[in-house]
Scaffold this motif. Sequence first.
Motif, mmCIF file in Angstrom:
data_model
loop_
_atom_site.group_PDB
_atom_site.id
_atom_site.type_symbol
_atom_site.label_atom_id
_atom_site.label_comp_id
_atom_site.label_asym_id
_atom_site.label_seq_id
_atom_site.Cartn_x
_atom_site.Cartn_y
_atom_site.Cartn_z
ATOM 1 N N GLY A 1 1.070 -1.140 0.169
ATOM 2 C CA GLY A 1 0.295 -0.017 -0.086
ATOM 3 C C GLY A 1 0.888 0.846 0.079
ATOM 4 N N ASN A 2 0.222 2.408 -0.253
ATOM 5 C CA ASN A 2 1.083 3.092 -0.498
ATOM 6 C C ASN A 2 2.154 4.285 -1.023
ATOM 7 N N ILE A 3 1.921 2.625 -1.861
ATOM 8 C CA ILE A 3 2.439 2.864 -3.896
ATOM 9 C C ILE A 3 1.910 3.388 -4.981
ATOM 10 N N GLU A 4 2.699 4.235 -5.665
ATOM 11 C CA GLU A 4 2.198 4.586 -6.702
ATOM 12 C C GLU A 4 3.162 3.813 -7.868
ATOM 13 N N LEU A 5 2.907 2.594 -8.475
ATOM 14 C CA LEU A 5 3.726 1.954 -8.920
ATOM 15 C C LEU A 5 3.670 2.075 -10.904
ATOM 16 N N LEU A 6 4.748 2.310 -11.790
ATOM 17 C CA LEU A 6 4.512 2.137 -12.663
ATOM 18 C C LEU A 6 5.199 1.519 -13.025
ATOM 19 N N THR A 7 4.618 -0.203 -14.401
ATOM 20 C CA THR A 7 5.385 -0.591 -15.113
ATOM 21 C C THR A 7 5.844 -1.064 -16.516
ATOM 22 N N TYR A 8 7.403 -1.003 -17.134
ATOM 23 C CA TYR A 8 7.697 -1.207 -17.806
ATOM 24 C C TYR A 8 8.768 -2.204 -18.976
ATOM 25 N N SER A 9 7.849 -2.349 -20.014
ATOM 26 C CA SER A 9 9.372 -4.110 -20.700
ATOM 27 C C SER A 9 10.044 -3.334 -21.564
ATOM 28 N N ASP A 10 9.835 -1.868 -21.905
ATOM 29 C CA ASP A 10 10.769 -1.006 -22.534
ATOM 30 C C ASP A 10 11.806 -0.563 -21.268
ATOM 31 N N PRO A 11 13.083 -0.716 -21.764
ATOM 32 C CA PRO A 11 13.590 0.082 -20.832
ATOM 33 C C PRO A 11 13.755 1.466 -21.137
ATOM 34 N N LEU A 12 13.846 1.752 -22.567
ATOM 35 C CA LEU A 12 13.880 3.243 -22.748
ATOM 36 C C LEU A 12 12.350 4.235 -22.678
ATOM 37 N N VAL A 13 11.364 3.665 -22.905
ATOM 38 C CA VAL A 13 10.370 3.626 -22.781
ATOM 39 C C VAL A 13 9.934 4.420 -21.034
ATOM 40 N N GLY A 14 10.777 3.378 -19.526
ATOM 41 C CA GLY A 14 11.041 3.297 -19.141
ATOM 42 C C GLY A 14 11.516 4.199 -18.283
ATOM 43 N N LEU A 15 12.657 4.635 -18.715
ATOM 44 C CA LEU A 15 13.227 5.909 -18.880
ATOM 45 C C LEU A 15 12.378 7.208 -19.340
ATOM 46 N N ASP A 16 12.093 7.673 -20.128
ATOM 47 C CA ASP A 16 11.874 8.896 -20.216
ATOM 48 C C ASP A 16 10.520 9.206 -19.231
ATOM 49 N N VAL A 17 10.294 7.434 -18.574
ATOM 50 C CA VAL A 17 8.833 7.926 -17.630
ATOM 51 C C VAL A 17 9.774 8.222 -16.133
ATOM 52 N N ILE A 18 10.864 7.688 -16.088
ATOM 53 C CA ILE A 18 11.426 8.205 -15.049
ATOM 54 C C ILE A 18 12.118 9.566 -14.612
ATOM 55 N N ARG A 19 12.410 10.122 -15.667
ATOM 56 C CA ARG A 19 13.029 11.412 -15.980
ATOM 57 C C ARG A 19 11.987 12.758 -15.807
ATOM 58 N N GLN A 20 10.216 12.509 -16.363
ATOM 59 C CA GLN A 20 8.923 13.155 -15.940
ATOM 60 C C GLN A 20 8.633 12.743 -14.231
ATOM 61 N N THR A 21 8.274 11.484 -14.194
ATOM 62 C CA THR A 21 7.976 11.442 -12.631
ATOM 63 C C THR A 21 9.048 11.832 -11.890
ATOM 64 N N LYS A 22 10.311 11.149 -11.521
ATOM 65 C CA LYS A 22 11.247 11.233 -11.061
ATOM 66 C C LYS A 22 10.760 10.608 -9.858
ATOM 67 N N PRO A 23 10.889 9.262 -9.868
ATOM 68 C CA PRO A 23 10.510 8.229 -9.227
ATOM 69 C C PRO A 23 10.698 8.237 -7.470
ATOM 70 N N HIS A 24 10.920 6.967 -6.776
ATOM 71 C CA HIS A 24 11.834 7.389 -5.823
ATOM 72 C C HIS A 24 13.364 5.821 -5.420
ATOM 73 N N ILE A 25 11.989 4.900 -5.902
ATOM 74 C CA ILE A 25 12.796 3.591 -6.316
ATOM 75 C C ILE A 25 12.774 2.492 -7.705
ATOM 76 N N ALA A 26 13.550 2.330 -8.597
ATOM 77 C CA ALA A 26 13.538 1.869 -9.740
ATOM 78 C C ALA A 26 13.752 0.628 -9.183
ATOM 79 N N PHE A 27 12.993 -0.856 -9.883
ATOM 80 C CA PHE A 27 13.286 -1.692 -10.130
ATOM 81 C C PHE A 27 13.830 -2.915 -11.375
ATOM 82 N N LEU A 28 14.908 -2.864 -11.732
ATOM 83 C CA LEU A 28 15.315 -2.920 -12.733
ATOM 84 C C LEU A 28 15.815 -4.252 -12.730
ATOM 85 N N ASP A 29 15.432 -5.219 -13.798
ATOM 86 C CA ASP A 29 15.852 -6.493 -14.598
ATOM 87 C C ASP A 29 17.162 -6.193 -15.440
#
Length: 127
Positions: free
Chosen positions: A28-56
Motif C-alpha cells: 500500500g501507499n505505493i504508486e507503481l508504473l511498470t514497463y517492459s521497454d527500458p527506453l520507455v521506462g527511462l522517459d517515464v523516470i525523467r518525468q516522474t522522478k520516482p523514489h525507487i527503480a526496480f530493474l531487471d
Amino acid sequence: MVDVIRCVAIDDEPLALQVISKFCNRIGNIELLTYSDPLVGLDVIRQTKPHIAFLDIEMENMDGIHTALLLRDLALPVLIVYVSAHEEYLKELFCTEPFRFLSKPIERKDFREVFHSACRRIQSRSA
C-alpha cells in the motif's frame, strides 16, 4: 515526510512485473508504473522522478546495467534495486551504485525487507 512512494519497475518478463505489482499492492501507499521497454521506462523516470527503480538486468532492448548508468546520468536520487536471476553480474552492478539486489524468483519476505529499507532511506532524505 513522503506520503506515497513512487516506483518504476522495468523488466521484459511480464510475470516479474506482475509479482512486483502484487507485492506493492499488498504493502500500500505505493504508486507503481511498470514497463517492459527500458527506453520507455527511462522517459517515464525523467518525468516522474520516482523514489525507487526496480530493474531487471538481462533485457532485449537494453540491459539493466546500461539503463542504470543512463539513470545515474540524470542525477536523480532514485534508489536502484536490481531484480534478476543473474547473480554473475554482481561486480558490474557497483558502478551504478545500486541500493539492493533481489534474486528471482522474488520472495515476498525479501521484497518487503528491501522495500521497507528503501522507505527508511527515502524518509531520512526528506527529513
